[in-house]
Enzyme design. Structure first.
Site, mmCIF file in Angstrom:
data_model
loop_
_atom_site.group_PDB
_atom_site.id
_atom_site.type_symbol
_atom_site.label_atom_id
_atom_site.label_comp_id
_atom_site.label_asym_id
_atom_site.label_seq_id
_atom_site.Cartn_x
_atom_site.Cartn_y
_atom_site.Cartn_z
ATOM 1 N N PRO A 62 -3.159 -0.776 0.378
ATOM 2 C CG PRO A 62 -2.005 0.979 -0.649
ATOM 3 C CD PRO A 62 -1.907 -0.020 0.458
ATOM 4 C CB CYS A 83 1.353 1.628 -9.097
ATOM 5 S SG CYS A 83 0.241 0.721 -10.184
ATOM 6 N N GLY A 130 -1.644 -7.360 1.967
ATOM 7 C CA GLY A 130 -2.525 -7.085 0.840
ATOM 8 C C GLY A 130 -3.361 -8.288 0.478
#
Ligand SMILES: Cc1cc2nc3c(=O)[nH]c(=O)nc-3n(C[C@H](O)[C@H](O)[C@H](O)COP(=O)(O)O)c2cc1C
Length: 315
Positions: A18, A103, A224
């Site tokens: 993500p 995060c 990613g």
């Protein structure tokens, strides 16, 4: 979908990470076209906001059927908000729920979301438990090695497993290393024998071949940044010929317009266009044009110019 989804999935699991601002429906569709076997995740989305029915967030996580099985990633800190958000996600047809506990962005940490939950494992476990108990969908957690050098990864992973998580993805860095500091996959390999749920390795993987080496005894790999401007990273055979890339880039832009509208779609496509040519010093002169395109026709025009100039150079 059921709770055994991750256990039963063909191994190795290959996933697109993500990435907020990048892995929207258009980019996910493009990556799935390159390799239909990959698993895709939405950009992280506020559980609080979704629990209040925020229209912009519903639009943010919208997807098309070809992206299935697609996993929605949520962040937050209040179990009840997650439970309400998950109701919406279940009804929307997602195949799984992923909880962001990795995060490191300042804003996210200040709100005690994301990686901040590693400093408060009891809350982290309560969130997982509340979500797992209130959904039929598989629940996963994406995190990092930990906050700092004090490795509490084993106890954290066991805690979320006991709370009902069905998978853990670990970006093999600590908080302070953000995205560029040293990376250490060893704690993941060591964790494998201590928990039953599958483990996906993430961080610093540059190609599928590289990822298949780094996977070691683990169950999956997640890519990613190496996918930005390079969805072909999900192929074992890289695509290097720009002419071959053009139809895919055009399709990406068309999906952007279709999913976000002509204005926002093109504006947001600009950074992807720059990513597509970032490894091509020959395209340097076209970067400023790509950064200013206003519609699909202009995109086609600049791509054609790049192709012509590359052909002239190699003649
Ligand atoms: C621009 C950007 C946005 C990101 N957004 C998210 C996010 O929304 N949720 C998340 O769990 N991780 C997010 N990440 C972290 C990535 O999922 C991944 O863990 C990290 O980039 C390391 O993997 P890589 O080296 O393959 O890029 C983001 C990373 C980048 C570069």
């Amino acid at each position: 979908m059921n709770k055994d989804f991750w256990q039963n999935l063909k191994k190795p699991i290959i996933a697109l990470a993500p990435m907020d601002g990048y892995t929207d429906s258009a980019f996910r569709q493009i990556c799935k076209e390159v390799n239909p076997a990959i698993i895709v995740f939405t950009e992280f989305t506020s559980a609080d906001g979704l629990s209040h029915g925020a229209k912009t967030l519903k639009e943010k996580i919208a997807f098309v059927p070809s992206e299935q099985p697609i996993i929605v990633q949520l962040f937050g800190k209040e179990p009840q908000k997650f439970v309400e958000a998950v109701k919406y996600c279940e009804a929307a047809g997602f195949a799984g729920i992923d909880i962001n506990m990795g995060c490191p962005a300042r804003k996210v940490i200040r709100s005690e979301h994301g990686l901040a939950l590693r400093k408060d494992p009891e809350t982290a476990f309560r969130i997982v438990e509340a979500v797992a108990k209130n959904t039929k969908l598989p629940v996963s957690v994406k995190t990092r090695l930990g906050w700092d050098g004090n490795l509490d990864l084993d106890s954290f992973a066991k805690g979320i497993e006991n709370a009902g998580a069905n998978l853990i993805t670990i970006h093999a860095r600590f908080f302070k290393e953000v995205r560029f500091g040293p990376i250490d996959y060893n704690p993941l390999y060591e964790l494998k024998s201590k928990i039953k749920i599958p483990i996906i390795v993430n961080g610093g993987i540059t190609s599928l071949t590289d990822g298949l080496e780094k996977i070691g005894n683990l169950d999956g790999l997640m890519i990613g940044r190496a996918a930005l401007g390079n969805p072909w990273v999900f192929n074992l055979k890289p695509v290097t010929n720009f002419s071959e890339k053009i139809p895919v880039i055009k399709r990406h832009a068309a999906y952007m317009v279709k999913t976000k509208g002509a204005k926002a779609g093109i504006l947001q496509m600009r950074k992807h266009l720059l990513d597509y040519v970032s490894a091509m010093p020959q395209a340097k002169n076209f970067r400023s044009q790509l950064a200013r395109v206003n519609n699909l026709k202009e995109i086609d025009g600049v791509l054609a110019e790049i192709k012509t100039s590359l052909a002239a150079e190699s003649a």
